[in-house]
Design a protein around this motif. Structure first.
Motif, short mmCIF file in Angstrom:
data_model
loop_
_atom_site.label_atom_id
_atom_site.label_comp_id
_atom_site.label_asym_id
_atom_site.label_seq_id
_atom_site.Cartn_x
_atom_site.Cartn_y
_atom_site.Cartn_z
N GLN A 19 -30.18 13.36 -11.27
CA GLN A 19 -31.59 13.69 -11.45
C GLN A 19 -32.30 12.60 -12.23
O GLN A 19 -31.66 11.84 -12.95
CB GLN A 19 -31.73 15.03 -12.16
CG GLN A 19 -31.14 15.03 -13.57
CD GLN A 19 -31.16 16.39 -14.24
OE1 GLN A 19 -31.41 17.39 -13.60
NE2 GLN A 19 -30.90 16.43 -15.52
N ALA A 20 -33.60 12.57 -12.08
CA ALA A 20 -34.40 11.61 -12.84
C ALA A 20 -34.35 11.99 -14.32
O ALA A 20 -34.34 13.19 -14.66
CB ALA A 20 -35.83 11.62 -12.34
N PRO A 21 -34.28 11.00 -15.20
CA PRO A 21 -34.23 11.32 -16.62
C PRO A 21 -35.53 11.93 -17.12
O PRO A 21 -36.61 11.63 -16.63
CB PRO A 21 -33.97 9.96 -17.28
CG PRO A 21 -34.36 8.95 -16.29
CD PRO A 21 -34.23 9.57 -14.95
N SER A 22 -35.40 12.78 -18.09
CA SER A 22 -36.55 13.39 -18.74
C SER A 22 -37.13 12.41 -19.75
O SER A 22 -36.41 11.61 -20.35
CB SER A 22 -36.11 14.67 -19.47
OG SER A 22 -37.14 15.14 -20.30
N LEU A 23 -38.42 12.46 -19.94
CA LEU A 23 -39.05 11.60 -20.94
C LEU A 23 -38.59 11.93 -22.36
O LEU A 23 -38.72 11.12 -23.27
CB LEU A 23 -40.57 11.72 -20.85
CG LEU A 23 -41.20 11.20 -19.55
CD1 LEU A 23 -42.69 11.50 -19.53
CD2 LEU A 23 -40.93 9.71 -19.38
N ASP A 24 -38.02 13.12 -22.53
CA ASP A 24 -37.54 13.55 -23.84
C ASP A 24 -36.16 12.99 -24.19
O ASP A 24 -35.74 13.07 -25.34
CB ASP A 24 -37.46 15.09 -23.90
CG ASP A 24 -38.83 15.74 -23.74
OD1 ASP A 24 -39.84 15.11 -24.08
OD2 ASP A 24 -38.86 16.89 -23.26
N TRP A 25 -35.44 12.46 -23.21
CA TRP A 25 -34.09 11.97 -23.45
C TRP A 25 -34.11 10.62 -24.16
O TRP A 25 -34.93 9.75 -23.86
CB TRP A 25 -33.33 11.82 -22.15
CG TRP A 25 -33.04 13.10 -21.42
CD1 TRP A 25 -33.25 14.37 -21.86
CD2 TRP A 25 -32.51 13.22 -20.11
NE1 TRP A 25 -32.88 15.27 -20.91
CE2 TRP A 25 -32.42 14.59 -19.82
CE3 TRP A 25 -32.10 12.31 -19.15
CZ2 TRP A 25 -31.93 15.06 -18.61
CZ3 TRP A 25 -31.62 12.77 -17.96
CH2 TRP A 25 -31.53 14.14 -17.69
N SER A 26 -33.16 10.43 -25.05
CA SER A 26 -33.00 9.13 -25.71
C SER A 26 -32.32 8.16 -24.74
O SER A 26 -31.75 8.57 -23.73
CB SER A 26 -32.13 9.29 -26.96
OG SER A 26 -30.79 9.60 -26.59
N ASP A 27 -32.40 6.87 -25.08
CA ASP A 27 -31.72 5.87 -24.25
C ASP A 27 -30.23 6.17 -24.16
O ASP A 27 -29.62 6.02 -23.10
CB ASP A 27 -31.91 4.46 -24.83
CG ASP A 27 -33.34 3.95 -24.68
OD1 ASP A 27 -34.13 4.57 -23.93
OD2 ASP A 27 -33.67 2.94 -25.33
N GLN A 36 -21.96 10.01 -16.24
CA GLN A 36 -21.45 11.22 -15.61
C GLN A 36 -21.69 11.18 -14.10
O GLN A 36 -20.80 11.46 -13.31
CB GLN A 36 -22.12 12.47 -16.21
CG GLN A 36 -21.74 12.75 -17.64
CD GLN A 36 -22.55 13.88 -18.24
OE1 GLN A 36 -23.71 14.10 -17.88
NE2 GLN A 36 -21.93 14.61 -19.15
N VAL A 37 -22.92 10.83 -13.73
CA VAL A 37 -23.28 10.77 -12.31
C VAL A 37 -22.46 9.69 -11.61
O VAL A 37 -22.00 9.89 -10.48
CB VAL A 37 -24.80 10.53 -12.14
CG1 VAL A 37 -25.15 10.26 -10.69
CG2 VAL A 37 -25.58 11.73 -12.66
N SER A 38 -22.25 8.58 -12.27
CA SER A 38 -21.46 7.50 -11.70
C SER A 38 -20.04 7.97 -11.41
O SER A 38 -19.47 7.66 -10.36
CB SER A 38 -21.44 6.30 -12.65
OG SER A 38 -20.64 5.28 -12.14
N ALA A 39 -19.46 8.74 -12.32
CA ALA A 39 -18.11 9.27 -12.11
C ALA A 39 -18.07 10.23 -10.93
O ALA A 39 -17.13 10.19 -10.13
CB ALA A 39 -17.62 9.96 -13.39
N VAL A 40 -19.09 11.07 -10.79
CA VAL A 40 -19.14 12.00 -9.66
C VAL A 40 -19.27 11.23 -8.35
O VAL A 40 -18.60 11.54 -7.37
CB VAL A 40 -20.30 13.01 -9.82
CG1 VAL A 40 -20.45 13.86 -8.57
CG2 VAL A 40 -20.09 13.89 -11.04
#
Length: 64
Positions: A19-27, A36-40
């Motif tokens: 999913q697209a990152p949320s603006l609330d997420w830190s770098d 995680q997505v890369s592993a999946v």
């Protein structure tokens, strides 16, 4: 590599959605979730390769 079950791939994809990152997420959080997505994705690719290998083996008359 051991056989990969499609149910595992599906469960991991549901648990770690692409999913697209949320603006609330830190770098740092963005990088962690991207890992995680890369592993999946890698696991899904290996599953697909195993399926193709099994089909090729079956087409050539071999056994698994």
């Amino acid at each position: 590599m051991p056989a990969i079950d499609q149910r595992l791939v599906a469960a991991m994809a549901a648990e770690f959605p692409d999913q697209a990152p949320s603006l609330d997420w830190s770098d740092r959080e963005i990088m962690f979730k991207a890992g995680q997505v890369s592993a999946v994705r890698w696991l899904a690719m290996k599953y697909q390769e195993q399926q193709e290998d099994m089909l090729t083996t079956m087409e050539l008359g071999g056994h698994n």
